[in-house]
Design an enzyme around this catalytic site. Structure first.
Site, PDB file in Angstrom:
ATOM      1  N   HIS A  54      -0.416 -11.793   2.359  1.00  0.00           N
ATOM      2  CA  HIS A  54      -1.336 -10.931   1.616  1.00  0.00           C
ATOM      3  C   HIS A  54      -2.116 -11.702   0.552  1.00  0.00           C
ATOM      4  O   HIS A  54      -3.334 -11.529   0.417  1.00  0.00           O
ATOM      5  CB  HIS A  54      -0.543  -9.792   0.963  1.00  0.00           C
ATOM      6  CG  HIS A  54      -1.372  -8.598   0.642  1.00  0.00           C
ATOM      7  ND1 HIS A  54      -0.852  -7.327   0.573  1.00  0.00           N
ATOM      8  CD2 HIS A  54      -2.693  -8.452   0.373  1.00  0.00           C
ATOM      9  CE1 HIS A  54      -1.808  -6.458   0.284  1.00  0.00           C
ATOM     10  NE2 HIS A  54      -2.941  -7.126   0.143  1.00  0.00           N
ATOM     11  N   GLU A  83     -20.223   7.860   9.601  1.00  0.00           N
ATOM     12  CA  GLU A  83     -21.326   7.014   9.157  1.00  0.00           C
ATOM     13  C   GLU A  83     -20.994   5.534   9.379  1.00  0.00           C
ATOM     14  O   GLU A  83     -21.835   4.755   9.847  1.00  0.00           O
ATOM     15  CB  GLU A  83     -21.599   7.266   7.678  1.00  0.00           C
ATOM     16  CG  GLU A  83     -22.653   6.362   7.052  1.00  0.00           C
ATOM     17  CD  GLU A  83     -22.762   6.585   5.551  1.00  0.00           C
ATOM     18  OE1 GLU A  83     -23.208   5.659   4.865  1.00  0.00           O
ATOM     19  OE2 GLU A  83     -22.384   7.673   5.072  1.00  0.00           O
ATOM     20  N   ASN A  84     -19.760   5.154   9.068  1.00  0.00           N
ATOM     21  CA  ASN A  84     -19.352   3.758   9.233  1.00  0.00           C
ATOM     22  C   ASN A  84     -19.399   3.326  10.694  1.00  0.00           C
ATOM     23  O   ASN A  84     -19.825   2.208  11.009  1.00  0.00           O
ATOM     24  CB  ASN A  84     -17.949   3.555   8.665  1.00  0.00           C
ATOM     25  CG  ASN A  84     -17.912   3.709   7.154  1.00  0.00           C
ATOM     26  OD1 ASN A  84     -18.915   3.537   6.475  1.00  0.00           O
ATOM     27  ND2 ASN A  84     -16.750   4.058   6.617  1.00  0.00           N
ATOM     28  N   ARG A  97     -18.198  10.084   6.073  1.00  0.00           N
ATOM     29  CA  ARG A  97     -18.373   8.646   5.863  1.00  0.00           C
ATOM     30  C   ARG A  97     -17.711   7.843   6.968  1.00  0.00           C
ATOM     31  O   ARG A  97     -18.192   6.755   7.332  1.00  0.00           O
ATOM     32  CB  ARG A  97     -17.828   8.247   4.491  1.00  0.00           C
ATOM     33  CG  ARG A  97     -18.738   8.710   3.351  1.00  0.00           C
ATOM     34  CD  ARG A  97     -18.421   7.996   2.054  1.00  0.00           C
ATOM     35  NE  ARG A  97     -17.157   8.438   1.483  1.00  0.00           N
ATOM     36  CZ  ARG A  97     -17.021   9.459   0.652  1.00  0.00           C
ATOM     37  NH1 ARG A  97     -18.086  10.185   0.305  1.00  0.00           N
ATOM     38  NH2 ARG A  97     -15.847   9.785   0.162  1.00  0.00           N
ATOM     39  N   MET A  98     -16.620   8.357   7.509  1.00  0.00           N
ATOM     40  CA  MET A  98     -15.986   7.679   8.643  1.00  0.00           C
ATOM     41  C   MET A  98     -16.938   7.618   9.832  1.00  0.00           C
ATOM     42  O   MET A  98     -17.058   6.586  10.505  1.00  0.00           O
ATOM     43  CB  MET A  98     -14.680   8.402   9.019  1.00  0.00           C
ATOM     44  CG  MET A  98     -13.563   8.212   7.986  1.00  0.00           C
ATOM     45  SD  MET A  98     -12.218   9.419   8.138  1.00  0.00           S
ATOM     46  CE  MET A  98     -11.551   8.993   9.750  1.00  0.00           C
ATOM     47  N   GLN A 116      -8.446 -12.724   5.937  1.00  0.00           N
ATOM     48  CA  GLN A 116      -9.047 -11.470   5.463  1.00  0.00           C
ATOM     49  C   GLN A 116      -9.384 -11.627   3.981  1.00  0.00           C
ATOM     50  O   GLN A 116      -8.494 -11.865   3.161  1.00  0.00           O
ATOM     51  CB  GLN A 116      -8.086 -10.301   5.678  1.00  0.00           C
ATOM     52  CG  GLN A 116      -8.720  -8.948   5.364  1.00  0.00           C
ATOM     53  CD  GLN A 116      -7.739  -7.796   5.475  1.00  0.00           C
ATOM     54  OE1 GLN A 116      -7.398  -7.160   4.481  1.00  0.00           O
ATOM     55  NE2 GLN A 116      -7.272  -7.509   6.688  1.00  0.00           N
ATOM     56  N   LYS A 162       0.919  -6.743   6.094  1.00  0.00           N
ATOM     57  CA  LYS A 162       0.847  -7.952   5.276  1.00  0.00           C
ATOM     58  C   LYS A 162       2.151  -8.217   4.529  1.00  0.00           C
ATOM     59  O   LYS A 162       2.844  -7.294   4.104  1.00  0.00           O
ATOM     60  CB  LYS A 162      -0.305  -7.823   4.269  1.00  0.00           C
ATOM     61  CG  LYS A 162      -1.639  -7.445   4.907  1.00  0.00           C
ATOM     62  CD  LYS A 162      -2.740  -7.264   3.883  1.00  0.00           C
ATOM     63  CE  LYS A 162      -3.991  -6.697   4.507  1.00  0.00           C
ATOM     64  NZ  LYS A 162      -3.884  -5.253   4.761  1.00  0.00           N
ATOM     65  N   TYR A 200       0.827  -1.209   0.000  1.00  0.00           N
ATOM     66  CA  TYR A 200       0.000   0.000   0.000  1.00  0.00           C
ATOM     67  C   TYR A 200       0.860   1.258   0.000  1.00  0.00           C
ATOM     68  O   TYR A 200       0.404   2.326  -0.411  1.00  0.00           O
ATOM     69  CB  TYR A 200      -0.906   0.056   1.231  1.00  0.00           C
ATOM     70  CG  TYR A 200      -1.932  -1.041   1.355  1.00  0.00           C
ATOM     71  CD1 TYR A 200      -2.201  -1.921   0.312  1.00  0.00           C
ATOM     72  CD2 TYR A 200      -2.655  -1.186   2.535  1.00  0.00           C
ATOM     73  CE1 TYR A 200      -3.140  -2.922   0.450  1.00  0.00           C
ATOM     74  CE2 TYR A 200      -3.608  -2.189   2.671  1.00  0.00           C
ATOM     75  CZ  TYR A 200      -3.838  -3.063   1.636  1.00  0.00           C
ATOM     76  OH  TYR A 200      -4.772  -4.046   1.779  1.00  0.00           O
ATOM     77  N   PHE A 232     -11.426   8.107   3.717  1.00  0.00           N
ATOM     78  CA  PHE A 232     -10.774   9.193   4.440  1.00  0.00           C
ATOM     79  C   PHE A 232     -11.713  10.384   4.602  1.00  0.00           C
ATOM     80  O   PHE A 232     -11.337  11.401   5.171  1.00  0.00           O
ATOM     81  CB  PHE A 232      -9.505   9.631   3.721  1.00  0.00           C
ATOM     82  CG  PHE A 232      -8.384   8.611   3.749  1.00  0.00           C
ATOM     83  CD1 PHE A 232      -8.509   7.415   4.447  1.00  0.00           C
ATOM     84  CD2 PHE A 232      -7.186   8.858   3.069  1.00  0.00           C
ATOM     85  CE1 PHE A 232      -7.472   6.492   4.471  1.00  0.00           C
ATOM     86  CE2 PHE A 232      -6.144   7.943   3.090  1.00  0.00           C
ATOM     87  CZ  PHE A 232      -6.290   6.756   3.788  1.00  0.00           C
ATOM     88  N   ASN A 233     -12.937  10.271   4.085  1.00  0.00           N
ATOM     89  CA  ASN A 233     -13.940  11.319   4.215  1.00  0.00           C
ATOM     90  C   ASN A 233     -14.534  11.268   5.622  1.00  0.00           C
ATOM     91  O   ASN A 233     -15.063  10.242   6.053  1.00  0.00           O
ATOM     92  CB  ASN A 233     -15.033  11.108   3.159  1.00  0.00           C
ATOM     93  CG  ASN A 233     -16.137  12.127   3.261  1.00  0.00           C
ATOM     94  OD1 ASN A 233     -17.010  12.029   4.124  1.00  0.00           O
ATOM     95  ND2 ASN A 233     -16.131  13.100   2.367  1.00  0.00           N
TER      96      ASN A 233
END
Length: 315
Positions: A112, A265-266, A262-263, A180, A81, A52, A258-259
């Site tokens: 991974h 909201e989650n 929405r963070m 995962q 990972k 990443y 990263f919004n």
């Protein structure tokens, strides 16, 4: 945020809501700010990976918060990972990850992908001739060495099929603590969840909303009329319905936004309670036709020409 954890087979607990840190393009400052915001909102489970490119930013933000007394290291659950190019030496790979993060240990270290790449392939889009034959037994022995050395508290896998889990259990001394995988209301992973459950392997769901915004993702989950109808019924959002479905299956969910709205909201998905009728309606959803035809890792074709060959077949 309400304390919602599950105990893993290795004896430690993991927060059920994880904060994913993959982004493209990767911007260090943006990631650092996002991690600080997540900590302030109550997130304590952070998911990264070598490929990443977010390990340095995640580590910097977490260490700053720890040094400023905002959070204790023991309150953080940190996952990274093993990339495909490091299967030959998981110990060295994890030591480099810890250096990137400026941490003494990981809480979870995952394989991974069940795919081995040549040692110099340190980029997310491999070429077809970058792949090597996987000796998973040797890889897992290296992962177990990481555990023995105290470099991590638990080890696990990612993107492993039922067959690969069962194969690993035949020779591994340590049962994976986590698998995962992509999981959401339109890719429910029923058989895999049962196999993992039989062996007390926790299933952690990435792309729990179907991966909207990713090259391989889709808005089909959050846009589905049934999901939207259930959301309307509960005065919730489609994202909260999808996340709560995953949580109701006993899985942790790795959200990636990263919004800040929405963070928040989650996090609110914990407050939703889906009833039996909701669950029945979700079970009627058609499985999403994901990765149809050629199989891709981060947008590139691998030597395994179909999803069945990688996911259900033998490699």
């Amino acid at each position: 945020m309400r304390s919602n954890h599950v105990r893993l087979n290795c004896g430690i607990t993991v927060p059920l809501l994880g904060f994913g840190t993959y982004s493209f393009p990767n911007d260090r400052n943006t990631t650092e700010v996002a991690v600080h915001n997540a900590l302030e909102m109550g997130y304590r489970h952070f998911d990264t990976a070598k490929i990443y490119g977010s390990e340095p930013a995640v580590g910097k933000a977490l260490n700053e918060a720890i040094c400023e007394g905002e959070v204790e290291r023991e309150d953080i659950f940190l996952t990274s990972k093993l990339w495909g190019s490091d299967h030959h030496d998981p110990v060295s790979a994890l030591k480099q990850t810890l250096k990137n993060l400026d941490m003494e240990y990981l809480d979870m270290y995952l394989v991974h992908w069940p795919v081995k790449l040549k040692p110099w392939v340190n980029y997310p889009v491999p070429n077809e001739d970058d792949f090597e034959k996987l000796d998973l037994e040797s890889t897992w022995a290296g992962m177990e060495k990481c555990l023995e050395m105290g470099l991590c508290r638990c080890i696990g896998v990612s993107n492993f099929s039922s067959k690969k889990i069962e194969s690993l259990l035949d020779y591994g001394s340590t049962t994976p603590a986590v698998n995962q995988v992509e999981m959401h209301p339109m890719w429910r992973q029923g058989r895999l969840r049962k196999i993992c459950g039989d062996h007390k392997i926790h299933v952690s769901a990435y792309s729990p909303l179907g991966g909207p915004g990713n090259a391989w993702g889709s808005t089909a989950v959050v846009d589905h009329p049934i999901i939207r109808s259930i959301a309307f019924k509960h005065r919730a959002t489609p994202a909260q319905v999808a996340l709560n479905w995953g949580l109701s299956k006993g899985s942790s969910v790795i959200v990636k936004s990263f919004n800040q709205e929405r963070m928040k909201e989650n996090i609110g998905s914990f407050d939703l309670r889906l009833d039996d009728e909701d669950m029945f309606e979700i079970e009627k959803l058609e499985e999403m036709k994901i990765m149809k035809g050629e199989f891709h890792i981060n947008g590139t074709t691998s030597p395994y020409k179909t999803i069945e060959e990688l996911w259900d077949g033998e490699i």
